[in-house]
Design an enzyme around this catalytic site. Structure first.
Site, mmCIF file in Angstrom:
data_model
loop_
_atom_site.group_PDB
_atom_site.id
_atom_site.type_symbol
_atom_site.label_atom_id
_atom_site.label_comp_id
_atom_site.label_asym_id
_atom_site.label_seq_id
_atom_site.Cartn_x
_atom_site.Cartn_y
_atom_site.Cartn_z
ATOM 1 N N GLU A 116 0.815 -1.222 0.000
ATOM 2 C CA GLU A 116 0.000 0.000 0.000
ATOM 3 C C GLU A 116 0.845 1.268 0.000
ATOM 4 O O GLU A 116 0.482 2.254 -0.648
ATOM 5 C CB GLU A 116 -0.947 -0.016 1.209
ATOM 6 N N HIS A 118 -8.684 -5.737 11.648
ATOM 7 C CA HIS A 118 -9.403 -5.644 10.385
ATOM 8 C C HIS A 118 -10.820 -5.098 10.574
ATOM 9 O O HIS A 118 -11.665 -5.255 9.706
ATOM 10 C CB HIS A 118 -9.485 -7.013 9.704
#
Length: 338
Positions: free
Chosen positions: A72, A141
């Site tokens: 990312e 998450h």
């Protein structure tokens, strides 16, 4: 408050999924402007981790629909650099939890470059993907970062709750000349809703009254707003009329819409799927006490997740997440009813 660029009565509406609305928005904008491209993990060959880019590789090819490594920081930085050179990237994160790896590129580069360059560089980039919890995915998450990114000058933060809003807002985000954080939900991609066939956009920074009422204002956004709707249905049976405002855009926030509603109902409950400290609801509470304090007939109530990391246990997760019962209790508290 409901702002669009078409007359719904004259446009044919069809029912599609949230993921299809996202895909349509990106595809229509990419047909309109060749400088737009999509980049992220599994967006191409796999048609998107949540099938939100289904068919786009076939139509636009591998130069405009680009699969990336699990990096990312790298592809967020590539996106910022290409935006500085005249492109309009859409960067997809498989989840905004993963955006933390690239947060330096988002906050220290994308958000600040226009000011630091003296206006020489705009950064027309959209960072999009799912936010908040999506079931038993564990603490790392299941986090909502709307308030984190909204805290950063230079970023716009959009969190739609319906397919209709998702498409119209995403098209506006892609056309915007500044960086936009566009947050979705893994648990909403299969949601269905009416979306027009014709061209339309929804301006950023404009809230929407999803349900009109007179006794209490409930402000929310994203998938958790569903709990507000469930609560409002139950409260209606008891004679309590709830007005539900969907922020749609967290930053810039439509303060005027909230204030106007509070002046009518004189009570406010704020519902969000995030930790309580420094939350979006904290900001809303401050704005109302500053600009509409004399209209309040009860202290503002806010509903958030518990102030802990998200649990994995399904029973604990139910307790951690806000729900319709929490909303009902808060509404009854501000209306002084048992």
């Amino acid at each position: 408050m409901f702002v669009t660029h078409f007359n719904k009565e004259k446009v044919h509406m069809r029912t599609i999924q949230f993921r299809e609305a996202v895909c349509e928005a990106m595809s229509e904008e990419m047909r309109r402007d060749e400088s737009i491209y999509l980049m992220g993990e599994e967006v191409a060959e796999y048609n998107g981790a949540y099938k939100a880019s289904k068919g786009m590789l076939d139509e636009f090819g591998p130069k405009r629909v680009i699969d990336t490594p699990i990096a990312e920081l790298g592809f967020a930085g590539i996106g910022v650099g290409s935006a500085m050179n005249g492109n309009r990237p859409i960067i997809e994160f498989m989840t905004f939890n993963f955006s933390l790896v690239g947060i330096d590129q988002i906050i220290n580069n994308a958000a600040k470059m226009r000011q630091m360059s003296g206006g020489q560089f705009n950064i027309p980039i959209v960072f999009r993907g799912p936010t908040a919890s999506a079931g038993q995915l564990g603490a790392t998450h299941s986090q909502a970062f709307e308030n984190w990114y909204a805290n950063t000058p230079g970023l716009k933060v959009v969190v739609p709750s319906t397919p209709y809003d998702a498409k119209g807002l995403l098209k506006s985000a892609i056309r915007d000349d500044d960086p936009v954080i566009f947050m979705e939900s893994e648990q909403m991609y299969g949601d269905k809703g009416e979306v027009p066939e014709g061209e339309y956009t929804i301006p950023l920074g404009v809230a929407d009254i999803k349900r009109e009422g007179k006794d209490v204002t409930i402000v929310s956004f994203g998938k958790i707003i569903k709990e507000a709707h469930k609560a409002a249905e139950e409260l209606e049976k008891e004679g309590i009329s709830c007005e539900i405002i969907d922020l749609r855009t967290v930053r810039p926030m439509d303060h005027d819409a909230i204030i106007k509603s509070v002046k009518k109902t004189n009570r406010l409950v704020v519902l969000e799927e995030a930790w309580p400290f420094g939350s979006v609801s904290s900001e809303i509470t401050y704005i109302i006490q500053e600009r509409a304090f004399d209209y309040l007939d009860a202290p503002i109530q806010r509903i958030t997740t518990a102030d802990t990391p998200a649990p994995y246990s399904p029973e604990l997760l139910k307790e951690w997440l806000p729900n319709a019962d929490d909303v009902i209790k808060a509404v009854k508290k501000v209306t002084y009813k048992k």
